[in-house]
Scaffold this active site. Structure first.
Site, short mmCIF file in Angstrom:
data_model
loop_
_atom_site.label_atom_id
_atom_site.label_comp_id
_atom_site.label_asym_id
_atom_site.label_seq_id
_atom_site.Cartn_x
_atom_site.Cartn_y
_atom_site.Cartn_z
N ARG A 15 39.57 33.46 52.11
CA ARG A 15 40.09 33.16 50.79
C ARG A 15 41.56 32.73 50.90
O ARG A 15 42.19 32.91 51.93
CB ARG A 15 39.98 34.40 49.88
N LYS A 75 44.78 39.41 51.16
CA LYS A 75 44.65 40.73 51.78
C LYS A 75 46.03 41.29 52.13
O LYS A 75 47.03 40.57 52.21
CB LYS A 75 43.82 40.64 53.07
N TYR A 94 46.43 42.09 47.39
CA TYR A 94 45.76 43.39 47.51
C TYR A 94 46.48 44.19 48.60
O TYR A 94 46.78 43.64 49.67
CB TYR A 94 44.30 43.22 47.95
N HIS A 96 45.87 48.15 48.80
CA HIS A 96 45.08 49.37 49.06
C HIS A 96 45.87 50.36 49.92
O HIS A 96 45.41 50.80 50.98
CB HIS A 96 43.72 49.02 49.69
N GLU A 118 45.24 45.49 43.03
CA GLU A 118 44.22 46.48 42.65
C GLU A 118 44.72 47.50 41.63
O GLU A 118 43.90 48.22 41.06
CB GLU A 118 43.65 47.19 43.89
N VAL A 179 29.57 45.51 38.63
CA VAL A 179 28.64 45.11 39.69
C VAL A 179 27.20 45.21 39.19
O VAL A 179 26.41 44.26 39.31
CB VAL A 179 28.83 46.01 40.95
N ARG A 203 27.31 53.12 27.57
CA ARG A 203 27.11 51.96 28.45
C ARG A 203 25.64 51.51 28.43
O ARG A 203 25.33 50.33 28.37
CB ARG A 203 27.54 52.32 29.87
N LEU A 240 30.51 53.84 40.54
CA LEU A 240 31.92 54.12 40.84
C LEU A 240 32.39 55.28 39.99
O LEU A 240 32.18 55.31 38.78
CB LEU A 240 32.79 52.89 40.54
N VAL A 267 26.46 48.35 47.39
CA VAL A 267 27.72 47.64 47.14
C VAL A 267 28.88 48.64 47.13
O VAL A 267 30.01 48.33 47.50
CB VAL A 267 27.66 46.86 45.80
N VAL A 269 29.62 50.77 49.07
CA VAL A 269 29.91 51.27 50.43
C VAL A 269 31.43 51.37 50.68
O VAL A 269 31.88 52.21 51.44
CB VAL A 269 29.23 50.36 51.50
N ASP A 270 32.22 50.53 49.98
CA ASP A 270 33.67 50.58 50.19
C ASP A 270 34.28 51.87 49.63
O ASP A 270 35.42 52.19 49.92
CB ASP A 270 34.36 49.34 49.59
N ASN A 300 32.87 43.92 52.51
CA ASN A 300 33.61 42.85 51.81
C ASN A 300 32.67 41.69 51.52
O ASN A 300 32.81 40.58 52.05
CB ASN A 300 34.82 42.37 52.64
N MET A 301 31.71 41.95 50.64
CA MET A 301 30.69 40.94 50.33
C MET A 301 31.30 39.61 49.86
O MET A 301 30.86 38.55 50.32
CB MET A 301 29.71 41.50 49.29
N1 NAD Z 1 31.04 45.83 48.90
C1 NAD Z 1 31.83 44.97 48.27
O1 NAD Z 1 32.12 43.89 48.77
C2 NAD Z 1 32.34 45.31 46.91
C3 NAD Z 1 32.93 44.31 46.11
C4 NAD Z 1 33.34 44.66 44.81
C5 NAD Z 1 33.19 45.98 44.35
N2 NAD Z 1 32.63 46.92 45.19
C6 NAD Z 1 32.39 48.31 44.77
O2 NAD Z 1 31.29 48.39 43.89
C7 NAD Z 1 31.37 49.64 43.18
C8 NAD Z 1 31.12 49.40 41.70
O3 NAD Z 1 32.19 48.66 41.14
P1 NAD Z 1 32.26 48.26 39.60
O4 NAD Z 1 33.38 47.31 39.45
O5 NAD Z 1 30.92 47.89 39.10
O6 NAD Z 1 32.66 49.66 38.92
P2 NAD Z 1 32.54 50.05 37.38
O7 NAD Z 1 33.52 51.14 37.15
O8 NAD Z 1 32.59 48.83 36.53
O9 NAD Z 1 31.05 50.65 37.25
C9 NAD Z 1 30.65 51.84 37.82
C10 NAD Z 1 29.55 52.42 36.96
O10 NAD Z 1 28.99 53.55 37.64
C11 NAD Z 1 28.57 54.46 36.64
N3 NAD Z 1 28.27 55.76 37.23
C12 NAD Z 1 29.09 56.77 37.59
N4 NAD Z 1 28.38 57.80 38.08
C13 NAD Z 1 27.07 57.43 38.05
C14 NAD Z 1 25.85 58.05 38.43
N5 NAD Z 1 25.82 59.28 38.94
N6 NAD Z 1 24.70 57.35 38.27
C15 NAD Z 1 24.71 56.11 37.75
N7 NAD Z 1 25.83 55.48 37.37
C16 NAD Z 1 26.99 56.13 37.52
C17 NAD Z 1 29.73 54.45 35.66
O11 NAD Z 1 29.36 55.00 34.41
C18 NAD Z 1 30.04 52.94 35.60
O12 NAD Z 1 29.32 52.33 34.54
C19 NAD Z 1 32.77 50.19 43.50
O13 NAD Z 1 32.66 51.16 44.50
C20 NAD Z 1 33.51 48.98 44.02
O14 NAD Z 1 34.59 49.34 44.87
C21 NAD Z 1 32.22 46.61 46.44
#
Ligand code: NAD
Length: 370
Positions: A15, A75, A94, A96, A118, A179, A203, A240, A267, A269-270, A300-301
């Protein structure tokens, strides 16, 4: 202001922090932009496009850091960049910090101004510079899931949408935030049977209202998850809990309830993952198998789709970067609380509570600079 955009040098980072369209905006506001040669190549932007938009190209990263008052990056800086950072230089990227003590100490020592994407935060507590990457990851999770459901990739050999006379696949999405919503939309668009689970009733109400008819909303609890996984072909982990490790909603012991060839895309996993058996993987080697279940856990998808990710990220960062350039960081942060929340380290002092808590460092009041 003089803005510098170095080429990202972290492994596999394609990026870039400013696009040619961003350069044009900076120029319109009277600023000067220096781009390191080939900085945009990984995202499909040539040096010529930057020049046409009004930027100057510098051959080396050293020259970019030496000339710029504000560095725009994607980054966090890596060790070889630390010595290039100047006192009072503004870094907008970013960071972190809470996951790297070394980086925190390096930035304190360099006495730069570190404004972290962030932690820029809106009054409704949403994080506008994290949202675009969640949107990308959420949509991509279904693309990747569909791919690994193919038999040669280790999956059950099922098409997400089915065909006439054949039922579509069942997709379970755990977490209905950014997500999860994007995943559910994509899976539904492909014709799958989608179930989205969340612990937040408001939600779920919202999702029930906006989702198409092939998406069901279900309260997230252990009983419901155990029932759903038996018949799911693709499971997306998108949970999350801010500031905490993700809870393990799917344990190792639950894998034996699933059908062989089920695909898990965690997703989250981070943040440690919401599936116990997930551990971070890379784009070179994205999956592994446990008990016949395919695990995809790339941390880092968005890195795999740099063109989309760069545009999505810069759409969100540019308005803030323009404010910083037009007003200088002190005035911009004084007048915009969202930006002020992004300040993490200022002139050798930690000003963000999460960072001071993470490394036991004294916390300074950011107001003394604003
Ligand atoms: N792997 C990657 O490349 C990548 C990229 C972007 C984001 N992420 C990660 O994805 C994750 C989600 O991010 P987001 O932006 O959607 O967060 P978000 O805060 O928008 O959504 C998280 C949701 O999880 C719900 N939740 C909490 N506890 C729960 C449970 N026990 N059961 C079901 N739902 C529950 C919350 O109510 C919320 O609606 C984060 O960990 C973020 O860091 C990873």
């Amino acid at each position: 202001m003089i803005i510098g955009v170095p080429k990202e040098i972290k492994n596999n980072e394609n990026r870039v922090a400013v696009t040619p369209a961003g350069v044009a905006e900076f120029k319109k506001n009277g600023h000067t932009v220096y781009i390191q040669s080939q900085a945009g190549a990984g995202s499909g932007f040539s040096d010529e496009e930057y020049i046409k938009a009004g930027a100057s190209i510098l051959p080396t990263i050293e020259e970019v850091y030496a000339i710029a008052e504000m560095i725009c990056k994607v980054k966090e800086p890596i060790a070889s960049e630390y010595p290039l950072i100047k006192e009072n230089q503004l870094l907008f990227t970013y960071f972190h910090f809470a996951s790297s003590e070394e980086l925190t100490h390096a930035m304190i020592e360099r006495k730069s101004i570190c404004l972290a994407y962030e932690t820029v935060e809106k009054t409704d507590r949403s994080l506008p510079l994290l949202v675009p990457m969640s949107e990308v990851a959420g949509r991509m999770a279904i693309q990747e899931g569909a791919k690994y459901l193919e038999k040669p990739m280790g999956g059950r050999g099922i098409l997400l949408g089915g065909v006439a006379g054949v039922k579509p696949a069942n997709v379970l999405v755990l977490g209905g935030g950014i997500v999860g919503t994007q995943s559910a939309k994509m899976a539904a668009g492909l014709g799958a049977n989608v179930t989205i689970m969340d612990v937040s009733l408001p939600r779920l109400r919202y999702l029930e209202d906006v989702m198409p008819a092939n998406v069901d909303t279900v309260m997230s609890n252990e009983y419901n998850i155990r029932e759903a996984i038996k018949l799911s072909d693709l499971i997306i982990g998108a949970v999350l809990i801010p500031g905490a490790k993700a809870p393990h909603l799917i344990t190792r012991e639950m894998l034996k309830e699933m059908r062989a060839g089920t695909v898990l895309v965690d997703v989250a996993v981070d943040q440690g993952g919401c599936i116990e058996t997930c551990k971070p993987t890379t784009h070179e080697n994205p999956t592994f198998e446990i008990d016949g279940i395919v695990h995809y856990c790339v941390a880092n998808m968005p890195g795999a789709v740099p063109y989309t990710s760069t545009l999505a990220l810069t759409n969100a960062t540019l308005p803030y970067a323009i404010q910083l350039a037009n007003k200088g960081w002190e005035k911009a942060c004084r007048e915009n609380e969202e930006l002020a929340k992004g300040l993490n380290v200022v002139s050798g002092e930690v000003v963000y509570k999460g960072v001071s808590d993470a490394w036991g460092l004294p916390l300074s009041d950011v107001k003394k600079w604003l």
